[in-house]
Design a protein around this motif. Structure first.
Motif, PDB file in Angstrom:
ATOM      1  N   TRP A  87      43.439  66.572  17.430  1.00 54.81           N
ATOM      2  CA  TRP A  87      43.315  67.419  16.235  1.00 54.81           C
ATOM      3  C   TRP A  87      44.200  66.851  15.140  1.00 54.81           C
TER       4      TRP A  87
ATOM      5  N   SER B  73      44.770  66.492  10.564  1.00 63.78           N
ATOM      6  CA  SER B  73      44.477  66.983   9.221  1.00 63.78           C
ATOM      7  C   SER B  73      43.444  66.085   8.550  1.00 63.78           C
TER       8      SER B  73
ATOM      9  N   GLN C  63      42.932  66.869   5.177  1.00 63.78           N
ATOM     10  CA  GLN C  63      43.162  67.410   3.833  1.00 63.78           C
ATOM     11  C   GLN C  63      42.984  66.335   2.761  1.00 63.78           C
TER      12      GLN C  63
ATOM     13  N   ILE D  22      47.920  71.113   5.257  1.00 57.18           N
ATOM     14  CA  ILE D  22      47.372  72.343   5.824  1.00 57.18           C
ATOM     15  C   ILE D  22      48.446  73.414   5.752  1.00 57.18           C
TER      16      ILE D  22
ATOM     17  N   THR E 101      46.117  77.192  10.370  1.00 55.11           N
ATOM     18  CA  THR E 101      46.457  75.994  11.117  1.00 55.11           C
ATOM     19  C   THR E 101      46.356  76.244  12.614  1.00 55.11           C
TER      20      THR E 101
ATOM     21  N   THR F  88      48.112  63.489   6.954  1.00 54.46           N
ATOM     22  CA  THR F  88      46.745  63.003   7.078  1.00 54.46           C
ATOM     23  C   THR F  88      46.737  61.494   7.307  1.00 54.46           C
TER      24      THR F  88
ATOM     25  N   CYS G 252      48.616  63.125  14.633  1.00 56.85           N
ATOM     26  CA  CYS G 252      47.603  64.000  15.236  1.00 56.85           C
ATOM     27  C   CYS G 252      48.185  64.655  16.477  1.00 56.85           C
TER      28      CYS G 252
ATOM     29  N   SER H 149      43.421  79.078  15.815  1.00 58.00           N
ATOM     30  CA  SER H 149      43.980  79.059  14.464  1.00 58.00           C
ATOM     31  C   SER H 149      44.728  80.370  14.250  1.00 58.00           C
TER      32      SER H 149
ATOM     33  N   ARG I  90      42.274  75.089   4.817  1.00 58.25           N
ATOM     34  CA  ARG I  90      42.398  74.069   5.868  1.00 58.25           C
ATOM     35  C   ARG I  90      41.146  73.224   5.972  1.00 58.25           C
TER      36      ARG I  90
ATOM     37  N   SER J 238      40.230  70.076   8.685  1.00 57.10           N
ATOM     38  CA  SER J 238      40.764  69.333   9.829  1.00 57.10           C
ATOM     39  C   SER J 238      39.643  68.631  10.567  1.00 57.10           C
TER      40      SER J 238
ATOM     41  N   GLU K 180      38.605  67.090  14.565  1.00 55.85           N
ATOM     42  CA  GLU K 180      38.973  67.116  15.977  1.00 55.85           C
ATOM     43  C   GLU K 180      37.976  66.336  16.801  1.00 55.85           C
TER      44      GLU K 180
END
Length: 325
Positions: free
Chosen positions: A203, A205, A207, A213, A217, A269, A273, A293, A306, A308, A310
């Motif tokens: 997981w 970001s 952004q 974020i 989150t 970002t 992770c 979240s 947010r 994101s 994953e």
């Protein structure tokens, strides 16, 4: 632009300095849960929060940056220096997300199980295409192709159930969503030969540049704070909607004061992770790693939504290697 960077930098410093925050988490109502984790939740129950299925509980969420977690001992960790330099504008391109999964997350998962778990003979690995999650009214909970992005899940859950390895072994090429049936047949063969399955979930970001974020989150619950009596088995079809047509299951949870929650504010970002063990058929004590979240009440509702990314990597080990592990 300079002012925006200053504001962002101030927010990162302020957020990282906070030892803990509070947030509300949606657990299964014990009065609606089956008597045993092996018994699936009543199939007539849907997704609606109005049916009394969920209870919202306030929890303390600790700053994970203040702890030195590792995948082997804790079931999750923060990975730095990922060097994922995919332009933000390309996250919405499904074919490029496949590329990232294969060339970044697949290789990273292999390296992690070798370095952290001491496994250097991975038989095969397959990946679930990366999902984009956007906390915006314009996105829906589960889109068939995940091309528009999906909303972050606000229910405490683990994406894999007890019997996931046997579920994999039962898959046929027709059950595997892949356009190339030759590859699907090979994948099915790999699954049927597997003696151990490990799922590593990532997981990070996504952004836009200059933002972090701030809300909605991700939080992870430490696996060692979870007991079997907390678990609730639920059919994926019932939980995630009718885009799933098979009989696989996920796990959800009943609340417990033992649960320890952590989050990692202001992920960078393209550089940081989170990863965790979503399933391991040989080490059940290290999963499930419940996650959800959550809303930080200290963050204003006007903050940037947010975004994101994953990915889940399924690592398979050959049956003949099982005795060596």
């Amino acid at each position: 632009k300079k002012r925006r960077c200053e504001v962002c930098t101030f927010f990162v410093m302020r957020t990282v300095a906070r030892t803990a925050v509070t947030g509300r988490f949606n657990y299964i109502n014990p009065s609606r849960a089956p008597s045993s984790p092996e018994i699936p939740l009543n199939s007539s129950l849907g997704l609606s929060f109005d049916e009394g299925l969920y209870l919202s509980k306030e929890k303390t969420v600790k700053n994970g940056r203040e702890h030195n977690f590792n995948l082997k001992d804790d079931g999750f960790e923060l990975i730095c220096n990922v060097s994922l330099h995919l332009p933000y504008t390309q996250y919405s391109d499904k074919s490029k997300r496949f590329f990232v999964a294969r060339n970044v997350f697949g290789a990273l998962a292999n390296r992690l199980v070798e370095e952290r778990l001491g496994i250097n003979s991975v038989f095969a690995w397959h990946f679930v295409p990366p999902l984009v999650r956007i906390a915006s009214p314009d996105t829906i909970a589960n889109t068939p192709e995940h091309s528009l992005g999906t909303r972050p899940h606000s229910m405490v859950h683990n994406d894999y159930g007890f019997d996931f390895l046997n579920y994999l072994k039962g898959l046929s090429p027709d059950d595997i969503y892949i356009k190339d049936k030759v590859k699907a047949a090979k994948m099915s063969e790999d699954y049927q030969c597997a003696g151990r399955a490990i799922v590593i979930q990532f997981w990070l970001s996504a952004q836009p540049e200059g933002t972090v974020i701030e809300n909605d989150t991700l939080a992870l619950c430490h696996p060692r704070s979870i007991q079997v009596s907390d678990l609730v088995t639920r059919p994926l079809l019932q939980y995630a909607g009718n885009k799933y047509k098979d009989n696989t299951v996920i796990l959800q949870a009943k609340d417990s004061p033992r649960h320890e929650w952590f989050y990692w504010p202001a992920l960078k970002t393209g550089d940081e992770c989170l990863c965790w063990i979503g399933y391991d058929s040989a080490r059940p004590e290290m999963w499930p790693c419940f996650h959800s979240s959550f809303h930080d009440p200290m963050v204003p509702s006007t903050s940037h939504k947010r975004e994101s990314l994953e990915c889940r990597v399924i690592l398979l080990l050959d049956q003949k290697l099982k005795a060596k592990l």
